[in-house]
Design a protein around this motif. Structure first.
Motif, PDB file in Angstrom:
ATOM      1  N   VAL A   1      -6.691   1.478  -3.281  1.00 52.10           N
ATOM      2  CA  VAL A   1      -6.671   2.001  -1.919  1.00 52.10           C
ATOM      3  C   VAL A   1      -5.849   3.287  -1.853  1.00 52.10           C
ATOM      4  O   VAL A   1      -6.244   4.273  -1.221  1.00 52.10           O
ATOM      5  N   ALA A   2      -4.687   3.294  -2.530  1.00 53.11           N
ATOM      6  CA  ALA A   2      -3.829   4.483  -2.533  1.00 53.11           C
ATOM      7  C   ALA A   2      -4.551   5.686  -3.137  1.00 53.11           C
ATOM      8  O   ALA A   2      -4.456   6.805  -2.616  1.00 53.11           O
ATOM      9  N   GLU A   3      -5.286   5.464  -4.211  1.00 51.55           N
ATOM     10  CA  GLU A   3      -6.026   6.558  -4.847  1.00 51.55           C
ATOM     11  C   GLU A   3      -7.102   7.099  -3.903  1.00 51.55           C
ATOM     12  O   GLU A   3      -7.290   8.319  -3.792  1.00 51.55           O
ATOM     13  N   ALA A   4      -7.803   6.189  -3.223  1.00 57.55           N
ATOM     14  CA  ALA A   4      -8.836   6.617  -2.279  1.00 57.55           C
ATOM     15  C   ALA A   4      -8.228   7.404  -1.123  1.00 57.55           C
ATOM     16  O   ALA A   4      -8.802   8.405  -0.667  1.00 57.55           O
ATOM     17  N   ILE A   5      -7.069   6.973  -0.651  1.00 56.45           N
ATOM     18  CA  ILE A   5      -6.403   7.680   0.447  1.00 56.45           C
ATOM     19  C   ILE A   5      -5.967   9.070  -0.008  1.00 56.45           C
ATOM     20  O   ILE A   5      -6.135  10.060   0.721  1.00 56.45           O
ATOM     21  N   TRP A   6      -5.407   9.155  -1.220  1.00 55.33           N
ATOM     22  CA  TRP A   6      -4.972  10.460  -1.735  1.00 55.33           C
ATOM     23  C   TRP A   6      -6.139  11.434  -1.823  1.00 55.33           C
ATOM     24  O   TRP A   6      -6.050  12.580  -1.395  1.00 55.33           O
ATOM     25  N   LYS A   7      -7.248  10.963  -2.372  1.00 53.15           N
ATOM     26  CA  LYS A   7      -8.426  11.827  -2.493  1.00 53.15           C
ATOM     27  C   LYS A   7      -8.990  12.191  -1.118  1.00 53.15           C
ATOM     28  O   LYS A   7      -9.436  13.321  -0.902  1.00 53.15           O
ATOM     29  N   GLY A   8      -8.963  11.228  -0.186  1.00 50.55           N
ATOM     30  CA  GLY A   8      -9.425  11.515   1.166  1.00 50.55           C
ATOM     31  C   GLY A   8      -8.584  12.582   1.841  1.00 50.55           C
ATOM     32  O   GLY A   8      -9.110  13.456   2.552  1.00 50.55           O
ATOM     33  N   ALA A   9      -7.264  12.533   1.606  1.00 51.98           N
ATOM     34  CA  ALA A   9      -6.376  13.543   2.181  1.00 51.98           C
ATOM     35  C   ALA A   9      -6.656  14.915   1.568  1.00 51.98           C
ATOM     36  O   ALA A   9      -6.663  15.927   2.279  1.00 51.98           O
ATOM     37  N   GLU A  10      -6.893  14.948   0.261  1.00 58.34           N
ATOM     38  CA  GLU A  10      -7.207  16.223  -0.393  1.00 58.34           C
ATOM     39  C   GLU A  10      -8.485  16.843   0.177  1.00 58.34           C
ATOM     40  O   GLU A  10      -8.585  18.068   0.312  1.00 58.34           O
ATOM     41  N   ARG A  11      -9.447  15.991   0.513  1.00 60.00           N
ATOM     42  CA  ARG A  11     -10.730  16.476   1.041  1.00 60.00           C
ATOM     43  C   ARG A  11     -10.708  16.651   2.555  1.00 60.00           C
ATOM     44  O   ARG A  11     -11.711  17.007   3.160  1.00 60.00           O
TER      45      ARG A  11
ATOM     46  N   MET B   1     -10.960 -14.133   3.645  1.00 55.60           N
ATOM     47  CA  MET B   1     -10.843 -12.869   2.929  1.00 55.60           C
ATOM     48  C   MET B   1     -11.994 -12.714   1.916  1.00 55.60           C
ATOM     49  O   MET B   1     -12.332 -13.658   1.212  1.00 55.60           O
ATOM     50  N   PHE B   2     -12.585 -11.530   1.843  1.00 54.13           N
ATOM     51  CA  PHE B   2     -13.617 -11.245   0.855  1.00 54.13           C
ATOM     52  C   PHE B   2     -13.583  -9.754   0.538  1.00 54.13           C
ATOM     53  O   PHE B   2     -13.056  -8.962   1.315  1.00 54.13           O
ATOM     54  N   LEU B   3     -14.117  -9.382  -0.625  1.00 52.51           N
ATOM     55  CA  LEU B   3     -14.128  -7.989  -1.049  1.00 52.51           C
ATOM     56  C   LEU B   3     -12.727  -7.375  -0.933  1.00 52.51           C
ATOM     57  O   LEU B   3     -12.527  -6.300  -0.379  1.00 52.51           O
ATOM     58  N   VAL B   4     -11.741  -8.089  -1.479  1.00 52.76           N
ATOM     59  CA  VAL B   4     -10.340  -7.669  -1.368  1.00 52.76           C
ATOM     60  C   VAL B   4     -10.039  -6.580  -2.397  1.00 52.76           C
ATOM     61  O   VAL B   4     -10.316  -6.741  -3.587  1.00 52.76           O
ATOM     62  N   ALA B   5      -9.454  -5.466  -1.951  1.00 48.91           N
ATOM     63  CA  ALA B   5      -9.145  -4.340  -2.826  1.00 48.91           C
ATOM     64  C   ALA B   5      -7.684  -4.366  -3.250  1.00 48.91           C
ATOM     65  O   ALA B   5      -6.830  -4.941  -2.560  1.00 48.91           O
ATOM     66  N   SER B   6      -7.384  -3.722  -4.362  1.00 43.52           N
ATOM     67  CA  SER B   6      -5.999  -3.630  -4.820  1.00 43.52           C
ATOM     68  C   SER B   6      -5.295  -2.475  -4.110  1.00 43.52           C
ATOM     69  O   SER B   6      -5.928  -1.469  -3.769  1.00 43.52           O
ATOM     70  N   PRO B   7      -3.971  -2.578  -3.892  1.00 45.41           N
ATOM     71  CA  PRO B   7      -3.240  -1.476  -3.265  1.00 45.41           C
ATOM     72  C   PRO B   7      -3.362  -0.168  -4.044  1.00 45.41           C
ATOM     73  O   PRO B   7      -3.459   0.908  -3.443  1.00 45.41           O
ATOM     74  N   ALA B   8      -3.384  -0.245  -5.375  1.00 39.42           N
ATOM     75  CA  ALA B   8      -3.482   0.982  -6.177  1.00 39.42           C
ATOM     76  C   ALA B   8      -4.809   1.685  -5.941  1.00 39.42           C
ATOM     77  O   ALA B   8      -4.862   2.922  -5.819  1.00 39.42           O
TER      78      ALA B   8
ATOM     79  N   MET C   1       0.822  -1.210   0.000  1.00 41.40           N
ATOM     80  CA  MET C   1       0.000   0.000   0.000  1.00 41.40           C
ATOM     81  C   MET C   1       0.854   1.258   0.000  1.00 41.40           C
ATOM     82  O   MET C   1       0.534   2.240  -0.665  1.00 41.40           O
ATOM     83  N   ALA C   2       1.960   1.230   0.747  1.00 36.27           N
ATOM     84  CA  ALA C   2       2.844   2.395   0.791  1.00 36.27           C
ATOM     85  C   ALA C   2       3.497   2.635  -0.565  1.00 36.27           C
ATOM     86  O   ALA C   2       3.624   3.785  -1.008  1.00 36.27           O
ATOM     87  N   ARG C   3       3.918   1.559  -1.238  1.00 36.09           N
ATOM     88  CA  ARG C   3       4.513   1.720  -2.565  1.00 36.09           C
ATOM     89  C   ARG C   3       3.509   2.346  -3.534  1.00 36.09           C
ATOM     90  O   ARG C   3       3.851   3.221  -4.327  1.00 36.09           O
ATOM     91  N   ALA C   4       2.266   1.872  -3.473  1.00 31.90           N
ATOM     92  CA  ALA C   4       1.232   2.426  -4.347  1.00 31.90           C
ATOM     93  C   ALA C   4       0.983   3.896  -4.031  1.00 31.90           C
ATOM     94  O   ALA C   4       0.807   4.724  -4.937  1.00 31.90           O
ATOM     95  N   PHE C   5       0.983   4.248  -2.744  1.00 27.49           N
ATOM     96  CA  PHE C   5       0.775   5.639  -2.356  1.00 27.49           C
ATOM     97  C   PHE C   5       1.950   6.504  -2.794  1.00 27.49           C
ATOM     98  O   PHE C   5       1.757   7.645  -3.249  1.00 27.49           O
ATOM     99  N   ALA C   6       3.176   5.984  -2.679  1.00 26.43           N
ATOM    100  CA  ALA C   6       4.366   6.738  -3.099  1.00 26.43           C
ATOM    101  C   ALA C   6       4.304   7.038  -4.594  1.00 26.43           C
ATOM    102  O   ALA C   6       4.652   8.148  -5.034  1.00 26.43           O
ATOM    103  N   ARG C   7       3.845   6.073  -5.383  1.00 27.32           N
ATOM    104  CA  ARG C   7       3.709   6.299  -6.825  1.00 27.32           C
ATOM    105  C   ARG C   7       2.670   7.384  -7.104  1.00 27.32           C
ATOM    106  O   ARG C   7       2.859   8.225  -7.983  1.00 27.32           O
ATOM    107  N   ARG C   8       1.578   7.345  -6.348  1.00 30.13           N
ATOM    108  CA  ARG C   8       0.533   8.364  -6.530  1.00 30.13           C
ATOM    109  C   ARG C   8       1.058   9.743  -6.182  1.00 30.13           C
ATOM    110  O   ARG C   8       0.783  10.734  -6.880  1.00 30.13           O
TER     111      ARG C   8
END
Length: 245
Positions: free
Chosen positions: A204-214, A195-202, A14-21
């Motif tokens: 999740v990273a996009e959602a976190i970025w947008k959440g931080a912006e808001r 495990m169910f409804l498993v999300a991709s790190p990318a 998740m951190a790698r995906a966030f760093a790329r974002r």
């Protein structure tokens, strides 16, 4: 205004995906984690994706003496400092049952260690131009379950600490966001039953970025976990304690 993102636990998926974002926004990055070789590869990747500068620093939550190097790099930055904390570990409850000493490690890596760093970093951020401090909690911290209550207890404590930091530093321009992911396709969840409804790190990273912006205070990712956990919290204890979860 220049901006730097310090990413703690930068070797995780998740951190790698966030760093790329973040790199795509042309910011400066500091990648902090245990695996120096992995950090070097991630740094090169982030430069190719648009980061203006990338520094790396090795640190280990099990060795508090290594925290000083992280803090020194953060304090040496100019402009706005932002922090994204992706640290933590999740041994299965059966492992902890067999080796109760693991309780200390879970608390150190999911609560005590992160809080030591975030407290110092929030103070540094408050002394300059503010910024965003986001940290990964977990839906596991919303209610104790028989399957992972030690990990859940550590995350619940982290949630409370982040709430306190959010209140304490709001007037200083520091926005603290608690991120509560559900199941994400990472090394921490590989091979785990149920495990169910498993999300991709990318994603999740996009959602976190947008959440931080808001400037969200608490962010469930993906969003539907807010509904799931809302229902789970409403189940009476006399019923919940009988559920095989």
């Amino acid at each position: 205004m220049s901006a730097t993102w310090l990413i703690l636990g930068a070797s995780s998926a998740m951190a790698r995906a966030f760093a790329r974002r973040a790199a795509a926004e042309g910011v400066e990055l500091i990648l902090a984690g245990r695996d120096g070789d992995d950090l070097s590869r991630a740094a090169q990747d982030c430069k190719l994706r648009g980061a203006t500068a990338v520094a790396t620093v090795a640190f280990d939550l099990g060795r508090p003496t290594s925290f000083a190097k992280v803090l020194d790099l953060a304090r040496a930055t100019r402009g706005q400092l932002n922090v994204a904390c992706f640290v933590g570990s999740m041994p299965e409850q059966v492992e902890i049952d067999a080796a109760p000493a693991l309780i200390d490690r879970v608390l150190a890596e999911n609560l005590a260690g992160p809080l030591h760093l975030l407290q110092a970093l929030a103070e540094e951020m408050a002394g300059r131009e503010g910024g965003t401090l986001l940290c990964l909690g977990s839906v596991a911290g919303d209610r104790g379950r028989r399957g992972n209550y030690v990990y859940g207890a550590a995350k619940a404590g982290l949630h409370a600490a982040l709430s306190g930091l959010r209140s304490r530093y709001a007037g200083d321009g520091v926005h603290v966001m608690t991120v509560k992911p559900g199941f994400v396709d990472t090394a921490m969840t590989w091979g785990v039953d149920g495990m169910f409804l498993v999300a991709s790190p990318a994603a999740v990273a996009e959602a976190i970025w947008k959440g931080a912006e808001r400037q969200r205070n608490v962010l469930y990712v993906p969003w539907f976990w807010a509904v799931i956990m809302g229902i789970i919290r409403l189940i009476p204890e006399r019923i919940f304690k009988r559920l095989p979860i």
